[in-house]
Write a protein that holds these residues in place. Structure first.
Motif, mmCIF file in Angstrom:
data_model
loop_
_atom_site.group_PDB
_atom_site.id
_atom_site.type_symbol
_atom_site.label_atom_id
_atom_site.label_comp_id
_atom_site.label_asym_id
_atom_site.label_seq_id
_atom_site.Cartn_x
_atom_site.Cartn_y
_atom_site.Cartn_z
ATOM 1 N N ASP A 34 0.833 -1.212 0.000
ATOM 2 C CA ASP A 34 0.000 0.000 0.000
ATOM 3 C C ASP A 34 0.864 1.257 0.000
ATOM 4 O OD1 ASP A 34 -2.268 -1.553 0.012
ATOM 5 O OD2 ASP A 34 -2.613 -1.362 2.175
ATOM 6 N N THR A 37 2.272 1.737 -3.461
ATOM 7 C CA THR A 37 1.209 2.198 -4.350
ATOM 8 C C THR A 37 0.908 3.673 -4.125
ATOM 9 O OG1 THR A 37 0.236 0.002 -4.416
ATOM 10 C CG2 THR A 37 -1.184 1.831 -5.053
ATOM 11 N N GLU A 41 1.372 6.741 -6.793
ATOM 12 C CA GLU A 41 0.259 7.634 -7.153
ATOM 13 C C GLU A 41 0.636 9.095 -6.905
ATOM 14 O OE1 GLU A 41 -2.741 7.084 -8.585
ATOM 15 O OE2 GLU A 41 -2.130 5.017 -8.883
#
Length: 45
Positions: A34, A37, A41
C-alpha cells in the motif's frame, strides 16, 4: 561489506520481532504494498 551485513542482520531482526505470526507477515507485506502504491500515485500526480 561488513556494514551491509550488519544492516541486513538488523533489518531481519526487526522484521522478525515485528512479525510474530504468518498473518502478521501478511499484514506487513500488505502495508508495504500500500505504501509503494501510494508513493507511486503521489509521484504520478
Amino acid at each position: 561489506m561488513r556494514k551491509v551485513f550488519v544492516l541486513i542482520a538488523a533489518a531481519a531482526a526487526l522484521t522478525t520481532a515485528a512479525c510474530n505470526t504468518i498473518s502478521g507477515v501478511g499484514r506487513d507485506a500488505s502495508a508495504a504494498g500500500d505504501a509503494v502504491t501510494d508513493a507511486a500515485e503521489d509521484a504520478k500526480n
